[in-house]
Design an enzyme around this catalytic site. Structure first.
Site, short mmCIF file in Angstrom:
data_model
loop_
_atom_site.label_atom_id
_atom_site.label_comp_id
_atom_site.label_asym_id
_atom_site.label_seq_id
_atom_site.Cartn_x
_atom_site.Cartn_y
_atom_site.Cartn_z
N ASP A 70 -1.40 -7.36 6.26
CA ASP A 70 -2.41 -6.32 6.09
C ASP A 70 -3.58 -7.00 5.39
O ASP A 70 -3.51 -7.32 4.20
CB ASP A 70 -1.83 -5.17 5.27
CG ASP A 70 -2.82 -4.01 5.11
OD1 ASP A 70 -4.04 -4.26 5.13
OD2 ASP A 70 -2.36 -2.86 4.96
N TYR A 98 0.84 -1.21 0.00
CA TYR A 98 0.00 0.00 0.00
C TYR A 98 0.88 1.26 0.00
O TYR A 98 1.85 1.34 0.77
CB TYR A 98 -0.91 -0.02 1.25
CG TYR A 98 -1.73 1.23 1.41
CD1 TYR A 98 -2.80 1.49 0.56
CD2 TYR A 98 -1.43 2.16 2.39
CE1 TYR A 98 -3.54 2.64 0.69
CE2 TYR A 98 -2.17 3.32 2.52
CZ TYR A 98 -3.22 3.54 1.67
OH TYR A 98 -3.96 4.69 1.79
#
Ligand SMILES: *Cc1c(COP(=O)(O)O)cnc(C)c1O
Length: 389
Positions: free
Chosen positions: A168, A96
């Site tokens: 994540d 990300y």
């Protein structure tokens, strides 16, 4: 965890019988004598509304404890604060963007070394870890090209060097994937996305798998103070009540959208783990409980920013916005939006073409979403005709 268990893991209020969780909008708690209290003393350290959320997410992820932070990045930051100078992280290369910025521009400066590798092949992780590796950091599926890595296999590699595996889990959500069951030590969520689910808050969550790790994160949460406020805790809890039904509908819509996109003349490539053509489809099927997520991305044969812009500005239901996971469908053009800060060369290497478009499917009726996309395809065909004249 069944939908029933999720809904009933959220307690009603024992004091009044209120069926929904009260919002304890208070900074402090009255003590009978110094140090004698009802389990709460100051709202940075703990808050009853936050405690409900934290307990619920710990159960959702089959973890030991949960922690709620102001944003997903604040949650990620709390885990990085477990490190010391000289420690190393092995991280997935298409991590990300906000995590990349935090790793590279904040923590590298403080003496943490980060090694980015393609995590779709376990060997790449095995070759990158060493005794100095303290964290192995992965996302699966990744953003925006939905790459999948084998969490169970990677957890074995992490254990072999005594590193913690952090996953994540924002894209898969706890409905599709439970990283702790697959060997992860810490799970992260941007609660802003599927867990909140209504595009009305930002939040972050950390779930730990042992008492020892829980104490460490609790310490950082209180020491750094980046907690989630009671009102946003309440909204996140309310989001969790419908997480199961929302996520499943989003997966259903996304699969229909992916199959539709595969049959479009204008489309070059569709990225979706639910397609048999996806590189790690079998791993996704196994570790994601047969649910492949609500995000689909695709590139156009006319691989130009102009064609992509034409497309993303001509949909009615898919709204042009950053973020994902809400009940309303969204779309974005990563090259100019979520991934604009990444140099073009690196972006292209990661498969983020100039024309790549990311769709976050909401819970609308699938036919309306398909019609919406059809109309947008017609506008790019039309502009092609105009160009040939
Ligand atoms: C959005 C997102 C984050 C960051 O969360 P914020 O709530 O925006 O701070 C982290 N990881 C992933 C995979 C995300 O999609």
């Amino acid at each position: 965890m069944s939908a029933t268990k999720i809904i009933h893991s959220i307690p009603s209020d024992p004091l009044t019988g209120a069926i929904s969780v009260p919002v304890y909008q208070t900074s402090t708690f009255i003590q009978e004598a110094p140090g004698v209290n009802k389990g709460f003393d100051y709202a940075r350290s703990n808050n009853p509304t936050r405690k409900v959320l934290e307990d619920v997410v710990a159960q959702l992820e089959n973890g030991h404890s949960g922690f709620a932070f102001a944003t997903g990045l604040a949650a990620i930051d709390s885990v990085l604060k477990l490190l010391s100078v000289g420690d190393e992280i092995v991280a997935v290369d298409d991590i990300y963007g906000g995590a990349y910025r935090l790793f590279t521009h904040v923590y590298e400066k403080l003496g943490i070394k980060i090694n980015y590798v393609d995590a779709t092949e376990v060997e790449n992780i095995a070759n990158a870890v060493s005794k100095k590796t303290k964290l192995v950091w992965i996302e699966s599926p990744t953003n925006p090209t939905l790459k999948i890595s084998d969490i169970e296999a990677i957890s074995k590699v992490a254990k072999s060097v005594n590193a913690l595996l952090v996953v994540d889990n924002t894209f898969a959500s706890p409905i599709a994937q439970k990283p702790i069951d697959l060997g992860a030590d810490i799970v992260i969520h941007s609660g802003t996305k599927y867990i909140g689910g209504h595009s009305d808050l930002v939040a972050g969550l950390v779930i730990t798998n042992t008492q020892e790790l829980s104490e460490k994160i609790k310490f950082v949460q209180n020491a750094s103070g980046g907690i989630l406020g009671p009102w946003d805790c309440f909204l996140t809890i309310r989001g969790i009540e419908t997480l199961d039904i929302r996520y499943k509908k989003q997966c259903e819509n996304a699969l229909k959208v992916a199959l539709f996109l595969e049959n479009q003349d204008a489309v070059e490539k569709v990225h979706y783990p639910g397609l048999k053509t996806h590189k790690n489809h079998e791993i996704a099927k196994k570790q994601q409980n047969g649910l492949f997520g609500g995000i689909v991305s695709f590139s156009l044969k006319n691989d130009t920013q102009e064609a992509a812009v034409k497309f993303v500005t001509n949909t009615e239901y898919f709204k042009l916005a950053e973020s994902l996971g809400g009940v309303k469908s969204l779309l974005c053009h990563p090259a100019q939006m979520t991934h604009a800060s990444i140099p073009r060369e690196i972006r292209l290497n990661a498969g983020i073409n100039d024309s790549l478009i990311r769709l976050s499917c909401g819970i609308e009726d699938a036919d309306d979403l398909l019609n919406d996309l059809s109309k947008a395809f017609k506008t790019i065909e039309k502009s092609k005709e105009i160009l040939t004249y």
